[in-house]
Enzyme design. Structure first.
Site, PDB file in Angstrom:
ATOM      1  N   LYS A 149      89.535 123.444  41.906  1.00 50.85           N
ATOM      2  CA  LYS A 149      90.629 123.853  42.787  1.00 50.85           C
ATOM      3  C   LYS A 149      91.917 124.086  41.984  1.00 50.85           C
ATOM      4  O   LYS A 149      92.007 123.700  40.823  1.00 50.85           O
ATOM      5  CB  LYS A 149      90.825 122.811  43.888  1.00 50.85           C
ATOM      6  CG  LYS A 149      89.562 122.600  44.745  1.00 50.85           C
ATOM      7  CD  LYS A 149      89.214 123.821  45.584  1.00 50.85           C
ATOM      8  CE  LYS A 149      87.808 123.928  46.119  1.00 50.85           C
ATOM      9  NZ  LYS A 149      87.192 122.842  46.806  1.00 50.85           N
TER      10      LYS A 149
HETATM   11  C1  LIG Z   1      86.221 122.354  47.894  1.00 48.66           C
HETATM   12  C2  LIG Z   1      86.150 122.619  49.342  1.00 48.66           C
HETATM   13  C3  LIG Z   1      85.923 121.605  50.281  1.00 48.66           C
HETATM   14  C4  LIG Z   1      85.550 120.200  49.919  1.00 48.66           C
HETATM   15  O1  LIG Z   1      86.370 119.591  49.017  1.00 48.66           O
HETATM   16  P1  LIG Z   1      85.776 118.418  48.076  1.00 48.66           P
HETATM   17  O2  LIG Z   1      86.999 117.881  47.426  1.00 48.66           O
HETATM   18  O3  LIG Z   1      84.819 119.047  47.129  1.00 48.66           O
HETATM   19  O4  LIG Z   1      85.123 117.430  48.977  1.00 48.66           O
HETATM   20  C5  LIG Z   1      85.953 121.929  51.623  1.00 48.66           C
HETATM   21  N1  LIG Z   1      86.171 123.186  52.035  1.00 48.66           N
HETATM   22  C6  LIG Z   1      86.390 124.178  51.180  1.00 48.66           C
HETATM   23  C7  LIG Z   1      86.658 125.542  51.701  1.00 48.66           C
HETATM   24  C8  LIG Z   1      86.362 123.939  49.803  1.00 48.66           C
HETATM   25  O5  LIG Z   1      86.547 124.961  48.944  1.00 48.66           O
END
Ligand SMILES: *Cc1c(COP(=O)(O)O)cnc(C)c1O
Length: 370
Positions: free
Chosen positions: A184
């Site tokens: 992210k």
């Molecule tokens: C990464 C992501 C999640 C989940 O986040 P985590 O930190 O991996 O649990 C949920 N929704 C979207 C759209 C994502 O890209």
């Protein structure tokens, strides 16, 4: 011919942050403590002073948001089939029924007309997803939510640093969930955060985050609600504090690189580009659609041969076995299926250079000429 391998993403962690993590490790307090509190305060500042609580994943933040919104068995929650599967999994996790509606092929986000049409008396919440960092239209979204008195849990896992009409994502709205997974725009390795609406106090959120444990001043404790194990560590929070200072710079750099892609990608290659939104999007990902009929596996292999990593985010989730088992069918969401089958994520991360963009564009021309 290729120099080093160029992945589709890579985190930027500076030496100052590494030193801050080392300090935490030496401090003797490595799980949730002062670093988490400082990170929550910094996130709150970023979100215009709203109440923010940190979690050990974005998924946990989404799940707790649904529980805080009172979503459970018998409730319907509407979301998109074109997202990371966590978005839909949390609906099942709290015992509710996922109702999916197709995307708008222009934005690749939830089609808000279909969303409104899918609302029933059992609909309790909406989970819009800002795919690739391009925000869902917040004005229309919240007008629909108000009209039908349903709650909103924004899955802003990909849109930290993005904005809607000048307002930072997270600074307005109902529940807003962020992810700090390694891929992210801001990472803590693994982690997440939840921005709380004004009518939900942080106490219940904290109980749901950590085993429901309520500590009393005399050292006793009680548990009267079932909580999870969702707390962030101070090790991770120290990374987050170092990252948050640089988030604005990261976003600016992503915009510059995305613009460069738009200038350099040869229209003759037949790639379908996402909206060129340089005002709102944080350019979490840059995702062209391959020309219809392209063998995506062969394309990815041809790029890899040239030293370039390409990701797929995401195949439409209603085609997964778990969701087929719930009754979702092929052909039910044609736009999501089409985008999910043709999408590729090109390298885009702050430490990339303009020369890297050129390299990707040249490799694309080679991989697609056949
Ligand atoms: C990464 C992501 C999640 C989940 O986040 P985590 O930190 O991996 O649990 C949920 N929704 C979207 C759209 C994502 O890209």
């Amino acid at each position: 011919m290729s120099a080093t391998f160029l992945p589709f993403t890579r985190p930027s962690i500076d030496e100052e942050t590494i030193a801050a993590v080392a300090d935490v490790l030496r401090s003797g307090w490595i799980t949730s403590g002062p670093q988490v509190q400082a990170f929550e305060a910094a996130l709150s500042d970023f979100c215009g002073g709203r109440c923010v609580r940190a979690f050990n994943s974005g998924t946990a933040a989404l799940e707790v948001a649904l529980r805080l919104a009172g979503v459970g068995a018998g409730d319907e929650v509407i979301s998109t089939p074109l997202t990371w599967v966590a978005t839909a999994n949390v609906i099942l996790e709290v015992g509710a029924t996922p109702v999916l509606v197709d995307i708008d092929p222009a934005t690749r986000n939830l089609d808000l007309d279909l969303l409104e049409a899918a609302i029933t008396p059992r609909t309790r919440a909406l989970i819009p997803v800002d795919l690739a960092g391009l925000p869902v239209d917040r004005d229309r979204l919240y007008a629909i939510a108000a009209r039908h008195s349903v709650r909103v849990v924004e899955d802003a896992a990909q849109s930290l640093g993005a904005s809607w009409n000048g307002k930072t994502i997270g600074s307005t709205g109902d529940f807003v969930a962020f992810s700090f997974h390694a891929n992210k725009n801001l990472t803590t390795g693994e982690g997440g955060a939840l921005v709380l609406p004004a009518d939900i106090g942080p106490e219940r959120c904290e109980l749901l985050r950590l085993q429901g444990v309520k500590r009393q001043p005399d050292g006793n404790m009680d548990v009267d609600v079932l909580g999870g194990k969702f707390n962030l560590t101070d090790i991770a929070a120290a990374i987050g504090l170092g990252q948050l200072k640089r988030l604005h710079g990261f976003t600016e750099r992503r915009r510059v690189l995305a613009r460069r892609y738009f200038e350099r990608l040869d229209p003759a290659l037949g790639l379908e580009l996402p909206p060129a939104d340089f005002a709102n999007s944080n350019w979490h990902m840059l995702q062209p659609l391959l020309p219809p009929g392209t063998d995506r596996g062969a394309f990815i292999a041809a790029m890899k041969e040239q030293g370039i990593g390409v990701g797929v985010h995401y195949p439409a989730l209603h085609r997964f076995t778990l969701y087929r088992g719930l009754g979702f069918r092929a052909g039910q969401f044609p736009h999501a299926e089409d985008v999910g089958a043709r999408t590729v994520s090109l390298p885009l991360f702050p430490a990339m250079t303009e020369a890297d963009v050129e390299r990707v564009c040249m490799a694309l021309a080679k991989a697609l000429e056949r």
